[in-house]
Design an enzyme around this catalytic site. Structure first.
Site, PDB file in Angstrom:
ATOM      1  N   LEU A   1      36.098  42.612  45.729  1.00 35.78           N
ATOM      2  CA  LEU A   1      35.263  41.418  45.645  1.00 35.78           C
ATOM      3  C   LEU A   1      35.624  40.637  44.379  1.00 35.78           C
ATOM      4  CD1 LEU A   1      31.977  43.178  46.739  1.00 35.78           C
ATOM      5  CD2 LEU A   1      33.285  41.499  48.069  1.00 35.78           C
TER       6      LEU A   1
ATOM      7  N   CYS B   1      39.873  34.551  41.479  1.00 35.60           N
ATOM      8  CA  CYS B   1      39.693  34.449  40.018  1.00 35.60           C
ATOM      9  C   CYS B   1      40.306  35.641  39.282  1.00 35.60           C
ATOM     10  CB  CYS B   1      38.225  34.253  39.678  1.00 35.60           C
ATOM     11  SG  CYS B   1      37.858  34.523  37.943  1.00 35.60           S
TER      12      CYS B   1
ATOM     13  N   CYS C   1      41.920  32.380  37.634  1.00 33.07           N
ATOM     14  CA  CYS C   1      41.393  32.142  36.272  1.00 33.07           C
ATOM     15  C   CYS C   1      41.755  33.238  35.274  1.00 33.07           C
ATOM     16  CB  CYS C   1      39.882  31.972  36.251  1.00 33.07           C
ATOM     17  SG  CYS C   1      39.048  31.786  37.797  1.00 33.07           S
TER      18      CYS C   1
ATOM     19  N   HIS D   1      38.770  44.256  39.413  1.00 35.61           N
ATOM     20  CA  HIS D   1      38.508  44.482  40.843  1.00 35.61           C
ATOM     21  C   HIS D   1      37.561  45.679  41.019  1.00 35.61           C
ATOM     22  CE1 HIS D   1      41.484  41.579  41.536  1.00 35.61           C
ATOM     23  NE2 HIS D   1      42.522  42.322  41.861  1.00 35.61           N
TER      24      HIS D   1
ATOM     25  N   PHE E   1      27.632  27.680  10.330  1.00 37.02           N
ATOM     26  CA  PHE E   1      28.790  27.118   9.643  1.00 37.02           C
ATOM     27  C   PHE E   1      29.954  28.126   9.613  1.00 37.02           C
ATOM     28  CE2 PHE E   1      30.973  25.476   5.856  1.00 37.02           C
ATOM     29  CZ  PHE E   1      31.092  24.161   6.254  1.00 37.02           C
TER      30      PHE E   1
END
Ligand code: NAP
Ligand code: KPC
Length: 523
Positions: A80, A84, A89, A139, A501
């Site tokens: 599933l 990607c 990705c 995976h 910062f």
């Protein structure tokens, strides 16, 4: 081929146990087990079958299950999560990180602790192989999480066939549901050019599957948007001459001209060759059938480049054919299935989600469209419009943005206030600002490369109408800033926020310097 069934419902399969199983299902041509995780004891009808278990189907399923619904995912791959983690990705992020690291190493070659990189070409294949070997881990996590933690039902490693709006057949079994949710994804647009299919011509999909040699010292990349640029910058960062062949213009997707100019100027300063208004006309193979040259028609004439490695990123074609043929769903110009804000297609009880419904083919839209389809099926009154969103891409840097560019903002709002770094000076780009984590070495030793950022404010309303950033580390901030922008973020809101910062966007402290004035001024 005879399919065998692997019923995993009664077992608990850990992440480490999944990894070799998925590896075998992917790599061993004789391993054709269909993975069944179906609750045969549950007599309730399925609220939905998700055809496709990528990000859209998985998140839609998880949401439906969490709401108390019953779902079934049917997925052709043995895992599933979809493209990607497999070829899209996740490898892109690995390659973009390599590009950023190499940019640092090459910029400071021979200085400080950096080795001398002059003339040194680093391996593309090694990084591609690294990804291939490692991709099984995500995976395995997705299969584990979906079954053991999210309690999803799924069938993996077999293609589902649509029978009708309520029925899907997979591995000889028919499943029915009250609704069908299509999440069949998209595929790379092929290169329409003689020789495009010879060995050595890659897309992001084939690169990670098929690269079986170390590319030589010249790379040609065709395309001018996110995919082409991201992969092109990786190849170039390895020390290879990299030529981008762009049909029209590079990165028109960047809405702010100055940000785009900085982005492209830095790509060129890294050594990228960008040939705009240029088209590949044919590729030549050598006696082994491997690419040896490409001919390109450019505004300055026809040019032939000797290369053994060509990559193209020409966009995506939604996998809508089966749904059109079997159900007659309406599609748009690019083959995308047309949906309404509830993700419903033109056919009752059929929804579509993810890349299948077109641009933007981004993870947030995939996952959210799945979630919204499920919420609608489960009786919620929902509306999802993905016409405005925060966006990003990689060059050797991260580029993040939302809202308007300065030009459009001036047209729409007339009076706008610009807050940016580096400040407007004769050649602001030479200034050691922005200074921020992961840009500090550049800021002190090569200030021109320390990034660029711009905030655009409609002066009358004091609302932020656009934000743009080139550098590192700001992408996370943009996903939250965007939500504030949608709720009407003003310069005064920014002025009272707490900056950690040196924060990469600097927007908070810069806004605080100007927000005290009734009539805003640029900074
Ligand atoms: P894209 O945005 O559709 O851009 C396609 C590029 O290929 C354009 O430069 C286009 O040129 C060019 N092109 C198309 N057909 C061509 C042809 N026949 N010959 C030459 N050039 C051609 O494609 P993409 O960059 O692959 O992205 C696809 C989708 O994936 C998008 O929705 C994108 O958001 C998503 N994606 C996202 C990321 C990310 O980092 N966020 C990364 C990759 C992909 P023209 O401009 O002339 O049309
Ligand atoms: C590890 C990771 O988030 C990349 S793979 C994502 C697949 S999914 O969670 O189904 O969107």
């Amino acid at each position: 081929m005879t399919l065998t069934t692997w019923d995993i419902r009664p077992e608990t399969i850990g992440i480490n146990d999944w990894a070799p199983e998925i590896d075998s299902l992917l790599e061993d041509p004789d391993d054709n087990r269909v993975v069944f995780n179906v609750d045969e004891a549950d007599t309730r009808p399925y609220d939905a079958i998700f055809l496709g278990g990528g990000a859209a189907g998985r998140f839609g399923s998880a949401y439906m299950r969490a709401m108390g619904g019953r779902q079934l995912i049917i997925e052709a791959w043995p895992f599933l999560g979809g493209s990607c983690p497999h070829n899209a990705c996740v490898p892109h992020h690995l390659f973009s990180e390599v590009a950023a690291e190499l940019m640092l190493a090459r910029t400071f070659s021979g200085r400080f602790w950096f080795p001398d990189m002059d003339g040194r070409i680093t391996s593309i294949k090694e990084i591609v192989d690294l990804f291939r070997a490692g991709r099984i881990a995500p995976h395995a996590i997705m299969n584990f999480q979906s079954k053991e933690q999210l309690d999803l039902e799924y069938v993996l490693n077999a293609r589902g066939t649509i029978i009708d709006a309520n029925t899907v057949e997979v591995a000889g079994r028919r499943f029915t549901a009250n609704n069908l949710i299509l999440g069949l994804g998209a595929r790379s647009r092929p290169l329409d050019c003689p020789g495009a299919d010879i060995h050595g011509v890659y897309t992001y999909e084939t690169l990670v599957e098929d690269l079986d040699y170390e590319p030589g010292d010249t790379v040609v990349v065709i395309g001018g948007s996110k995919t082409a640029v991201e992969y092109g910058c990786f190849f170039q960062a390895t020390g290879r001459r990299t030529i981008m062949v762009v049909r029209s213009e590079l990165l028109p997707i960047l809405p702010d001209a100055e940000t785009r100019d900085y982005t492209i100027t830095m790509m060129k300063e890294q050594g990228m060759e960008i040939w705009e208004h240029s088209v590949a006309t044919h590729l030549e193979g050598d006696h082994n059938g491997k690419v040896k040259a490409i001919t390109v028609k450019t505004p300055d004439g026809v040019r032939r480049i000797e290369t053994d490695f060509v990559f193209h990123g020409l966009g995506e074609i939604p996998n809508s054919e089966m749904a059109v043929e079997k159900l007659g769903v309406k599609v748009g110009d690019e083959g995308q299935i047309i949906v309404n804000p509830q993700m419903q297609t033109s056919v009752p009880n059929v929804y579509a989600i993810g890349d299948l419904i077109g641009r933007p083919m981004e993870m947030f839209k995939a996952r959210k469209s799945g979630m919204y389809a499920s919420r609608h099926i489960m009786g919620e009154d929902v509306h999802y419009a993905f016409d405005e969103f925060p966006d990003f891409l990689h060059t050797h840097y991260e580029v993040s943005w939302f809202g308007m560019g300065e030009e459009e903002a001036r047209e729409v709002y007339g009076d706008v206030t610009i807050i940016k770094m580096p400040p407007e000076t004769e050649d602001g780009w030479e200034v050691a600002l922005p200074a921020t984590d992961r840009m500090m070495l550049y800021a002190f030793a090569d200030p021109r490369k320390s990034g660029f950022q711009k905030l655009i404010i409609a002066s009358a309303s004091r609302k932020v109408v656009g934000a743009h950033h080139v550098g590192a580390g700001a992408r996370d901030a943009f996903q939250y800033l965007f939500q504030m922008y949608k709720r009407g973020l003003t310069i005064d809101d920014l002025a009272v926020m707490d900056e950690l910062f040196l924060n990469p966007t600097h927007f908070i402290q810069l806004s605080r310097l100007r927000a005290g004035a009734k009539n805003l001024q640029d900074l």
